[in-house]
Design an enzyme around this catalytic site. Structure first.
Site, PDB file in Angstrom:
ATOM      1  N   TYR A  52       0.834  -1.200   0.000  1.00  0.00           N
ATOM      2  CA  TYR A  52       0.000   0.000   0.000  1.00  0.00           C
ATOM      3  C   TYR A  52       0.874   1.258   0.000  1.00  0.00           C
ATOM      4  O   TYR A  52       1.486   1.612   1.007  1.00  0.00           O
ATOM      5  CB  TYR A  52      -0.928   0.013   1.213  1.00  0.00           C
ATOM      6  N   HIS A 135       0.242 -12.180   1.261  1.00  0.00           N
ATOM      7  CA  HIS A 135      -0.520 -11.245   0.447  1.00  0.00           C
ATOM      8  C   HIS A 135      -0.529 -11.659  -1.034  1.00  0.00           C
ATOM      9  O   HIS A 135       0.522 -11.759  -1.663  1.00  0.00           O
ATOM     10  CB  HIS A 135       0.108  -9.852   0.580  1.00  0.00           C
TER      11      HIS A 135
END
Length: 318
Positions: A52, A135
């Site tokens: 992010y 992830h």
């Protein structure tokens, strides 16, 4: 329309991707104001990732949380992407804007997991995280299952982590982790919502049977469950007309009960016994306050039945 709220802290996690320039640049002051609002409203669970904003989310969240007692909150981050300084990095890569000049390198090895967590702690300025998630491992499944998962399992056994799991929007990926590893948490994005129930039978029910907690993310399906107007997106792409029509029928059912569609959409996932919390994607103070308020608003049982009756055909979903 204003929500009728209760003071109960909702079952939610503040996802911090939007605070790191997802889809648009976000100023430091705006990000910190959103975090302050979440804290004021009782939110004590936060989720981030190196991905992010190529570390910007972790840095901003860490600056905020370092002002709070460490035992007063929980935080999750993710592994699978290592960050490297890169003066040639292009702003807007992977839809994050106004970010540091860094690039991402995928790495699901045991050593990569340890390095990822060490570097995350440096960016956060904290001594530990509570939960680590593998992830988006779809293109690296053998490495993720054979190396990343055992490494995180060992860290949990040693008390370095309270838990570990997988974060993905692919139900098949999550099922493999549930079946082939000892994960205790699954974060599933976009696959358990008012419109999209594809995670229910094949994943959520299995997690419930195995006492694995589920975090439901992307529950607004890219915005169609906020405003199903022409041009609305479903899972990051323009929604087909038939799906827009289904969402508009749901919107009408909510309006008849004096509720916005997003109120039901935000609350729907925690109705399943496997779902521990909803991950909010709010990126500003206003959206944080709006989301938490509608999470607290009463939703009548008859509305849930009406919405279930309006569920679109799942095998047609894009």
């Amino acid at each position: 329309m204003e929500p009728a709220t209760t003071p109960v802290t909702p079952r939610c996690v503040l996802g911090c991707a939007a605070l790191a320039g997802l889809y648009r640049p976000v100023a430091e002051e705006e990000a910190q104001a959103a975090l302050e609002a979440a804290w004021e409203l009782g939110v004590r669970r936060f989720d981030t990732a190196p991905h992010y904003g190529v570390g910007l989310s972790e840095e901003r969240l860490g600056r905020f949380l370092r002002t709070k007692p460490r035992d007063s909150f929980t935080i999750s981050t993710k592994v699978g992407r290592l960050l490297v300084d890169d003066p040639a990095a292009v702003d807007g890569t992977d839809e994050f804007y106004g970010t540091p000049r860094r690039s991402r390198r995928r790495d699901y090895t045991a050593d990569g997991v340890l390095r990822s967590l060490e570097e995350s702690l440096e960016r956060l300025g904290l001594d530990r995280v509570d939960l680590a998630l593998v992830h988006d491992p779809e293109d690296f499944m053998d490495q993720a299952l054979d190396e990343a998962a055992p490494a995180l399992s060992r860290l949990r056994a040693e008390g370095v982590l309270n838990g570990y799991g997988v974060g993905t929007n692919v139900t098949g990926t999550a099922r493999r982790f549930v079946s082939e590893t000892d994960v205790d948490t699954v974060m599933i994005a976009g696959r358990y919502s008012l419109l999209d129930r594809r995670a229910e039978e094949g994943l959520l029910d299995l997690c419930h049977d195995r006492d694995i907690r589920v975090l439901a993310a992307a529950v607004l399906n890219s915005g169609i469950l906020v405003d199903p107007a022409p041009g609305a997106r479903f899972n990051y792409a323009p929604a087909p007309d038939w799906l827009l029509a289904a969402a508009r029928h749901m919107d009408g059912a909510c309006a008849a009960h004096d509720l916005p569609l997003r109120a039901a959409a935000l609350q729907f996932p925690v109705r399943h016994p496997a779902v521990d919390a909803v991950v909010l994607g709010a990126g500003s103070e206003a959206t944080v306050r709006d989301s938490v308020a509608w999470l607290r608003a009463p939703v009548p049982d008859e509305l849930w039945a009406e919405l279930d009756a309006l569920l679109p055909e799942q095998d047609r979903l894009p």
